[in-house]
Write an enzyme that holds these catalytic residues in place. Sequence first.
Site, short mmCIF file in Angstrom:
data_model
loop_
_atom_site.label_atom_id
_atom_site.label_comp_id
_atom_site.label_asym_id
_atom_site.label_seq_id
_atom_site.Cartn_x
_atom_site.Cartn_y
_atom_site.Cartn_z
NE ARG A 278 -4.24 -1.51 0.27
CZ ARG A 278 -4.40 -2.56 -0.53
NH1 ARG A 278 -3.51 -2.83 -1.47
NH2 ARG A 278 -5.48 -3.33 -0.43
CD GLU B 165 -3.34 3.28 -5.06
OE1 GLU B 165 -4.42 2.70 -5.25
OE2 GLU B 165 -2.31 2.69 -4.72
CG HIS C 289 -3.60 -0.55 -6.46
ND1 HIS C 289 -3.92 0.04 -5.28
CD2 HIS C 289 -3.58 -1.89 -6.19
CE1 HIS C 289 -4.08 -0.88 -4.34
NE2 HIS C 289 -3.88 -2.06 -4.87
O1 LIG Z 1 -4.34 -4.28 -3.65
C1 LIG Z 1 -5.15 -5.10 -3.85
C2 LIG Z 1 -5.71 -5.96 -2.85
O2 LIG Z 1 -5.51 -5.75 -1.64
O3 LIG Z 1 -6.41 -6.89 -3.24
#
Ligand SMILES: O=CC(=O)O
Length: 371
Positions: free
Chosen positions: A288, A317, A335
């Site tokens: 993250r 984001e 992401h």
């Molecule tokens: O980042 C994506 C997730 O946590 O699935």
Amino acid sequence: MGLLMVKTANQSVPAGSQIALLSLSHLSHPYGSFDHMASPATAAEEENLPQVLLLLHPAAFTIFGEEHFTSAKFRFLKAYESSLPLDEFLAANARSVRALLVSAATVVGAGILDLLPELRVIVTTSAGLDQLDLAECRRRGIRIASAGDIYSADVADCAVGLLIDVLRKISASNRYVKNGFWASKGDYPLGSKQLRGKRIGIVGLGRIGLQVAKRLQQGFGCTVSYNSRKKKNPDQVPYPFYQDVRELAANSDALILCCGLTEQTRHAVDKEVLAALGKAGVIVNVARGAVVDEKEMVRCLVEGEIAGAGLDVFEDEPVVPKELLELDNVVLSPHSAVLTRESMMELARLVVGNLEAFFSNEPLLSEYEDD
Ligand SMILES: O=CC(=O)O
């Protein structure tokens, strides 16, 4: 949105991200067989089905392949189809809802839970759970089912890909060729670095971190060390453990972030850790954005205090610090480490399976349990 902590991803849907309609029932799955899954209900039957509140951005649902989420055991109540403010919509329509489907971008705190007094289960399309107030869910007896392990291999592949790209300058030299510089300026400047033999520090040796470690050690001849909440059993996990991320960074050529975001890991990679990683060090983040102090990382990259970064995630984001866009030693992805066609198929099966299990009073397929 007042006191409600709900936000949804504002990402556009990449072309070609629709998933082909395939029959799902014959595929084997780590979470078990889905052969029992009932076929979709008719319109008349659907009226009587229990509702699952859907708090996803419609674009996200398109990426997941909405057509695969149908079931004879529930129907969706789509908050995004209403023009009402969310709190009004929920107060008017969702007081009896017992199941909620969210994504990584749907922040669920006490404000929203107050409006859903009958809620008993949250199913999330994400592996990470940082968008959910876990303590509040626990207090209210709300169970959680996550994406479990279905993305781990894809995210590990992406982490290794970003590392190779940064070290071998694949994206940068791709731009060099496409801009016509090979012909006009000559050979690409030397600066690419070998992956072989590099010391890799993994922050978060869970399901994803372990797969990254295996790939880099066995496939690329790297040495691996790690930091995690707890030291693993050395008989099962032979890599050296560092309790302190700064020490791990001081002993690594690349730091790969694979941990969940918690109060303990927020800004775990701070100014000191970046300084310890040093001028030759590379950061790869598939965890993250907020695991890193992004402002400090950007400063270090701009001022050459670290060598490069491969980033799939960001603090705010889809906003990406503009300085990063200019840097050739930085590789960015939106992401998207989890987004493969195959994993989206598995996701649909798992989400529907979890919800059907809930409405049938059967064990959830991928229930999150606190440890
Ligand atoms: O980042 C994506 C997730 O946590 O699935």
